[in-house]
Design a protein around this motif. Structure first.
Motif, mmCIF file in Angstrom:
data_model
loop_
_atom_site.group_PDB
_atom_site.id
_atom_site.type_symbol
_atom_site.label_atom_id
_atom_site.label_comp_id
_atom_site.label_asym_id
_atom_site.label_seq_id
_atom_site.Cartn_x
_atom_site.Cartn_y
_atom_site.Cartn_z
ATOM 1 N N GLU A 298 -15.391 -21.134 10.154
ATOM 2 C CA GLU A 298 -14.192 -21.306 10.749
ATOM 3 C C GLU A 298 -12.929 -20.220 10.522
ATOM 4 O O GLU A 298 -12.324 -19.881 11.086
ATOM 5 C CB GLU A 298 -13.453 -23.006 10.602
ATOM 6 C CG GLU A 298 -12.518 -23.189 11.852
ATOM 7 C CD GLU A 298 -12.118 -24.563 11.700
ATOM 8 O OE1 GLU A 298 -13.104 -25.298 11.552
ATOM 9 O OE2 GLU A 298 -11.066 -25.051 11.527
ATOM 10 N N VAL A 299 -12.941 -20.096 8.945
ATOM 11 C CA VAL A 299 -11.874 -19.185 8.464
ATOM 12 C C VAL A 299 -12.279 -17.784 8.912
ATOM 13 O O VAL A 299 -11.268 -17.130 9.348
ATOM 14 C CB VAL A 299 -11.898 -19.336 6.845
ATOM 15 C CG1 VAL A 299 -11.046 -18.080 6.352
ATOM 16 C CG2 VAL A 299 -11.396 -20.583 6.439
ATOM 17 N N ARG B 144 -8.145 -16.296 -2.928
ATOM 18 C CA ARG B 144 -8.559 -17.384 -1.990
ATOM 19 C C ARG B 144 -9.884 -17.345 -1.821
ATOM 20 O O ARG B 144 -10.290 -18.719 -1.319
ATOM 21 C CB ARG B 144 -7.593 -16.884 -0.790
ATOM 22 C CG ARG B 144 -6.150 -17.282 -0.875
ATOM 23 C CD ARG B 144 -5.278 -16.080 0.255
ATOM 24 N NE ARG B 144 -5.726 -16.515 1.494
ATOM 25 C CZ ARG B 144 -5.421 -15.629 2.520
ATOM 26 N NH1 ARG B 144 -4.949 -14.589 2.254
ATOM 27 N NH2 ARG B 144 -5.790 -15.921 3.617
ATOM 28 N N LEU C 232 -11.953 -20.764 -1.980
ATOM 29 C CA LEU C 232 -12.680 -21.308 -0.756
ATOM 30 C C LEU C 232 -14.414 -21.447 -1.267
ATOM 31 O O LEU C 232 -15.034 -22.508 -0.690
ATOM 32 C CB LEU C 232 -12.828 -20.459 0.532
ATOM 33 C CG LEU C 232 -11.147 -20.660 1.200
ATOM 34 C CD1 LEU C 232 -11.121 -19.521 2.063
ATOM 35 C CD2 LEU C 232 -10.868 -21.887 1.846
ATOM 36 N N LEU D 65 -14.219 -13.239 5.022
ATOM 37 C CA LEU D 65 -13.194 -14.101 5.229
ATOM 38 C C LEU D 65 -11.948 -13.697 6.243
ATOM 39 O O LEU D 65 -11.510 -14.345 6.893
ATOM 40 C CB LEU D 65 -12.940 -15.184 4.097
ATOM 41 C CG LEU D 65 -14.181 -15.735 3.712
ATOM 42 C CD1 LEU D 65 -13.537 -16.644 2.389
ATOM 43 C CD2 LEU D 65 -14.516 -16.886 4.638
#
Lengths: 322, 322
Positions: free
Chosen positions: B30-31, B265, B269, B290
Motif C-alpha cells: 500500500e505504501v 522510515r 516499516l 517504497l
C-alpha cells in the motif's frame, strides 16, 4: 487429532503460508552452552504463527459455508491471522474486540480488510454479540486454539521443524514452544511424535502465568491467578484448552517459566544476532533456551519465536539491553 | 564472469549459506503503490549477503592454498563474512582493521574466530601490513567485491530471486539492490540475465554517495566526493569496481538515490511489517521501492535488504518513526 490432519493442513497451506527458515548464530550457541536452532514464526504472514491455524481452519470449511464468512474474538495475533486468511480467500471476516483494544491493533486488523466490532469490556457480552452476528450473517466462529483444524494448522510448523532439524543433523533434544492456550504447542507435539520422535516439546510461559506448566505437573487443568500485568500478555490465557491439554499431557516434557528480564534479553539477542523482531510473548522459548540450559536435555535445543508484533516502545526497552 | 561460475558457487554454497525467504506485506504494498517482494539477506549467516561471496571465494581455493588461511581488509560486513566462512572451513583468517574501528565490530569478528590485526589510519600502511602478513603466512587475500568468485557468490542471491519471484508469479519488473562497490549488484544482474531476463537490476545508493548511479549515467567510472558522514557508511565505497562496473553498465537500469530520512522510515516499516532488522545501508533499496515509485517500472518491485548489522542506538532512531 492425528498426523493425517496436520499433513492435510500442510497441503492446503502450501504456497500460501511461508515456510520459515531455521536460524542460528554461534553467538547464541555460546550464551546457551549448546547449539540453538530458532524457528522464526515472526516471519510468517501477519507476523505470527497464527496465520497457519487461521488458514487451515478457513480452508477446511465447505465452500458454501466459507463464502458467508468467519468470525473471531481476539485483539491480538489471532485477529490478524484470521483477517489475512479471510482476505486471501476473498471472504468477509468480523473480529470482535474490546473497545479499549490498542488503536494499532484495531488499525492493523482493519488494514487487512476485516470488520472490527467493538464491545465494552465492562458492560458488553461479547459472546452474545458474536452469536447474534454469526446467526444474522451465517458466519463461522474460528476459536484461537481449542479447535482441531487450528491445531492442525499450527502443527504444520512442527512438520517443518522435523524436516529442518533433520537436515541440520538434529534428531534428539528439546523443542521449546511459546505457550498460551496450547494450540502451537500441541500441534508441534503431534507433528514431532509422528515425524521426529526423538524431539520432545516443552511449553514455555512467562513467570506468574504458567498455567500449562502447573497443569502438566499436576496432571489436570490449573488456571492462572491473574490474566494481565506483564509484557507477555499476548500469550496469556486463563487455562490450557480442553483439546490441547490432553495432547500436551501425553506428549510434552515439563514446562518452563522465564522472567521478563530474560524475555527482554532474548529479544535483544535475537535483534543482535538473528536480525529478527521478536515480541515478548514470542521470545519466551528463546529465553528458556538461552538462560535455562540447566533444565534442558540434549546437545541442541530448538526454540520457536512465535511472533513479532511488538510496539516500538517495548522493543526499544529491549534494545537498551542490546 | 558468466552464469556457470555463479551456478558452481551455488553448488558449493548449498547446505552452508542460508536460502533466505522472499517476504511481503500488504501494508508495504500500500505504501509503495505496487506489490513489493523483499529478499532479506539480513537473515543470512553473519547478518549480511557478504557471507555468500566469502564462502564462494574460500571454497574455490585449492585445498593446499586454502589451509594456509585467508586475509581481508574490512571493518564491516565483509570481515564477518570472511571470518565465518573461514571458521566453517576450519582455516585461519586475519582481518586488517583500523585501530579506531568500533569495538563491537572488532569483538564480533574475533568472536567468529578471526585474528584482528590493527593499524593506525593516520600513520600505518594497511596494504604493506597485509602484504607482509600474507607473505609470511601464505594467506590468500579475498577482496570485498572486485573479485570474480566473490561476485559469483553474491550472484547466488540472484539465482534465488529468479526462482522465488517466478514462484510468486513475477517475471518482469525492477529488482532494487543496495549498492556499494557493486559485488551484489553485478552478481544478481548476471544471474537474472540468465534466469529471469524480464527482471532488471537497478542499483540503489544513499544520496551524496551515488558514485554508481553517476558512473552509469556518464558511461564511465565516477568517484564519490566524500567517503563518510552518513548513516549508510557501511555501503559507501570510493567508486565502482573495475570488474563490477562493466557488468552493471551492460545489465543495469538507471541507479536511484535515497535520503537518510527515507532510509530510517524503510527500517521502521521493515520492523513493523516484516519483523526484520535492516541496517541503514541495507535499507536503501527498500526505501527506493517504497518512496520512489515514480521512478520504477512494473507492477511488482523486488528489493534486497542486504544486511542487518546496525547498532541499537541507530535502530532506536528508526523506531521513533515506527
Amino acid at each position: 487429532m492425528d498426523i493425517a490432519r496436520i499433513e492435510a493442513a500442510a497441503t492446503r497451506l502450501a504456497g500460501h503460508a511461508r515456510r520459515t527458515p531455521l536460524l542460528s548464530s554461534p553467538f547464541l550457541d555460546e550464551v546457551a552452552g549448546r547449539r540453538v536452532l530458532v524457528k522464526p514464526e515472526c516471519l510468517q504472514h501477519t507476523g505470527s504463527f497464527k496465520f497457519r491455524g487461521a488458514w487451515a481452519a478457513v480452508s477446511a470449511l465447505a465452500p458454501e459455508v466459507r463464502k458467508r464468512g468467519i468470525i473471531a474474538f481476539s485483539s491480538g495475533n489471532h485477529a490478524q491471522g484470521i483477517a489475512a486468511a479471510a482476505r486471501m480467500h476473498g471472504i468477509p471476516a468480523a473480529i470482535i474486540m474490546p473497545s479499549d483494544a490498542p488503536a494499532a491493533k484495531v488499525a492493523g486488523t482493519r488494514g487487512l480488510g476485516a470488520e472490527v466490532v467493538s464491545y465494552d469490556r465492562a458492560t458488553g457480552d461479547r459472546d452474545a454479540i458474536g452469536a447474534a452476528l454469526s446467526e444474522e450473517r451465517g458466519l463461522t466462529l474460528v476459536k484461537p486454539f481449542d479447535e482441531p483444524e487450528v491445531i492442525a494448522g499450527q502443527g504444520t510448523c512442527g512438520l517443518e521443524i522435523a524436516e529442518q532439524a533433520s537436515e541440520a543433523g538434529v534428531t534428539t533434544g528439546d523443542v521449546l514452544v511459546c505457550c498460551g492456550g496450547g494450540g502451537l504447542t500441541s500441534g508441534i507435539a503431534l507433528a514431532l511424535e509422528a515425524k521426529a520422535p526423538g524431539l520432545r516439546v516443552r511449553p514455555v510461559e512467562p513467570q506468574g502465568f504458567d498455567d500449562v506448566a502447573r497443569s502438566l505437573a499436576a496432571g489436570g487443568i490449573r488456571r492462572n491467578d491473574k490474566l494481565s500485568g506483564g509484557i507477555c500478555d499476548a500469550i496469556v490465557t486463563p487455562q490450557p484448552g480442553e483439546l490441547t491439554f490432553p495432547i500436551m499431557s501425553r506428549l510434552c516434557g515439563p514446562g518452563l517459566a522465564v522472567s521478563e528480564d530474560e524475555v527482554l534479553r532474548a529479544m535483544a539477542l535475537a535483534f543482535r544476532h538473528l536480525k529478527i523482531v521478536a515480541e515478548p510473548g514470542g521470545a519466551v522459548a528463546l529465553a528458556a533456551a538461552l538462560f535455562h540450559g540447566d533444565a534442558l536435555e540434549g546437545e541442541t535445543v530448538v526454540a520457536t519465536v512465535s511472533g513479532g508484533n511488538v510496539d516500538p516502545a517495548t522493543f526499544a526497552r529491549a534494545l537498551e539491553i542490546a
